[in-house]
Design a protein around this motif. Structure first.
Motif, PDB file in Angstrom:
ATOM      1  N   ARG A   1      -2.918   4.445  -3.861  1.00 40.37           N
ATOM      2  CA  ARG A   1      -4.493   4.547  -3.366  1.00 40.37           C
ATOM      3  C   ARG A   1      -5.025   3.595  -4.395  1.00 40.37           C
ATOM      4  O   ARG A   1      -6.365   3.379  -4.210  1.00 40.37           O
TER       5      ARG A   1
ATOM      6  N   ASP B   1      -6.865   5.032   7.959  1.00 35.65           N
ATOM      7  CA  ASP B   1      -8.100   4.372   7.858  1.00 35.65           C
ATOM      8  C   ASP B   1      -8.376   3.718   6.336  1.00 35.65           C
ATOM      9  O   ASP B   1      -8.191   4.344   5.715  1.00 35.65           O
ATOM     10  N   LEU B   2      -9.005   2.680   6.453  1.00 30.60           N
ATOM     11  CA  LEU B   2      -9.181   2.059   5.303  1.00 30.60           C
ATOM     12  C   LEU B   2     -10.620   1.860   5.125  1.00 30.60           C
ATOM     13  O   LEU B   2     -11.516   1.805   5.671  1.00 30.60           O
ATOM     14  N   GLU B   3     -10.926   1.945   3.608  1.00 27.83           N
ATOM     15  CA  GLU B   3     -12.269   1.470   3.017  1.00 27.83           C
ATOM     16  C   GLU B   3     -12.109   0.232   2.431  1.00 27.83           C
ATOM     17  O   GLU B   3     -11.507  -0.018   1.658  1.00 27.83           O
ATOM     18  N   LEU B   4     -13.031  -0.704   2.677  1.00 28.50           N
ATOM     19  CA  LEU B   4     -13.037  -2.184   2.438  1.00 28.50           C
ATOM     20  C   LEU B   4     -14.152  -2.312   1.481  1.00 28.50           C
ATOM     21  O   LEU B   4     -15.548  -2.125   1.876  1.00 28.50           O
TER      22      LEU B   4
ATOM     23  N   SER C   1      -5.486   8.676   9.696  1.00 30.43           N
ATOM     24  CA  SER C   1      -6.675   8.473  10.475  1.00 30.43           C
ATOM     25  C   SER C   1      -6.630   9.852  11.564  1.00 30.43           C
ATOM     26  O   SER C   1      -5.743  10.253  12.029  1.00 30.43           O
TER      27      SER C   1
ATOM     28  N   MET D   1       0.839  -1.254   0.143  1.00 30.80           N
ATOM     29  CA  MET D   1       0.173   0.166  -0.278  1.00 30.80           C
ATOM     30  C   MET D   1       0.825   1.208  -0.019  1.00 30.80           C
ATOM     31  O   MET D   1       0.468   2.448  -0.075  1.00 30.80           O
TER      32      MET D   1
ATOM     33  N   VAL E   1      -8.753  -3.498  -0.224  1.00 29.76           N
ATOM     34  CA  VAL E   1      -8.858  -1.974   0.154  1.00 29.76           C
ATOM     35  C   VAL E   1      -9.055  -0.974  -1.292  1.00 29.76           C
ATOM     36  O   VAL E   1      -8.520  -1.285  -2.073  1.00 29.76           O
TER      37      VAL E   1
ATOM     38  N   TRP F   1      -7.698   4.615   1.220  1.00 26.33           N
ATOM     39  CA  TRP F   1      -7.109   4.723   2.324  1.00 26.33           C
ATOM     40  C   TRP F   1      -6.715   6.335   2.593  1.00 26.33           C
ATOM     41  O   TRP F   1      -6.708   7.244   1.839  1.00 26.33           O
TER      42      TRP F   1
END
Length: 209
Positions: free
Chosen positions: A5, A48-51, A40, A1, A34, A37
């Motif tokens: 992005r 912070d991740l968006e899954l 945070s 990562m 993912v 991101w």
């Protein structure tokens, strides 16, 4: 990562769910990737991740209010916070109690300790194990979530050392509701009697009141 992005395929991963204090609450497996991101707001050492994906198993809708309650932290010293719940929500409460039980090390009480079980709300199987867990380990405590698990807990490392005594208050409630239940194989079972036998064999002398 690092430095990108772009979507990252996590495949099968384990998600640690924490309460609002950052204390581990439970774990769930998920198959996800993912999708985005960002830094945070919880700290400079976090992201912070968006899954995109799904949990295995998913959290059912009826259990979500139970999770929300536990996100604020475990119950205080007052026992029976689960008493007003129906059977399946009690089951969801019991699931979280069981999963938390394996996190902190627990000091066993010395032999000869006197426990007291409040049995007024023991009207179903989850209620039985929740009340027994609180009798031994206090509000939000666990002492097994099934017959085999109770037998294991009687062997030590779960707050108990044999021999000991248990005063079971309002025992007639459990006798009325649990003496004729269906076992997993569909056969009738006297769950109340079986639990008494297991406790007795594990060195816990039970007095019914």
């Amino acid at each position: 990562m690092k430095g990108t992005r772009r979507a990252l395929d996590l495949e099968l991963a384990t998600l640690e769910v924490q309460d609002d204090r950052g204390v581990p609450l439970t774990e769930r497996r998920l198959w996800a990737r993912v999708s985005a991101w960002r830094p945070s707001c919880s700290g400079t050492d976090r992201i912070d991740l968006e899954l995109d994906g799904e949990l295995f198993p998913p959290v059912p809708g009826y259990a979500r209010p139970i999770w929300e309650r536990w996100f604020t932290g475990p119950p205080g010293k007052k026992r029976g916070a689960w008493a007003s719940l129906d059977t399946r929500r009690r089951g969801a409460w019991l699931d979280l109690v069981r999963e938390r039980a394996f996190q902190p090390a627990r000091r066993d009480r010395p032999a000869g300790h006197a426990y007291e079980l409040g049995g007024r709300h023991v009207t179903d199987e989850p209620g039985l194990y929740l009340a027994l867990g609180e009798a031994v380990n206090g509000a939000g405590g666990c002492f097994g979530g099934g017959l085999g698990a109770v037998d294991d807990c009687l062997g030590g490392t779960f707050g108990y050392t044999a021999p000991a005594t248990l005063l079971w208050l309002d025992a007639a409630t459990a006798r009325d509701h649990l003496s004729q239940v269906l076992a997993p194989d569909g056969e009738p079972c006297d769950l109340f009697g079986v639990v008494l036998d297991i406790l007795g064999e594990g060195g816990m002398h039970v007095t019914l009141a």
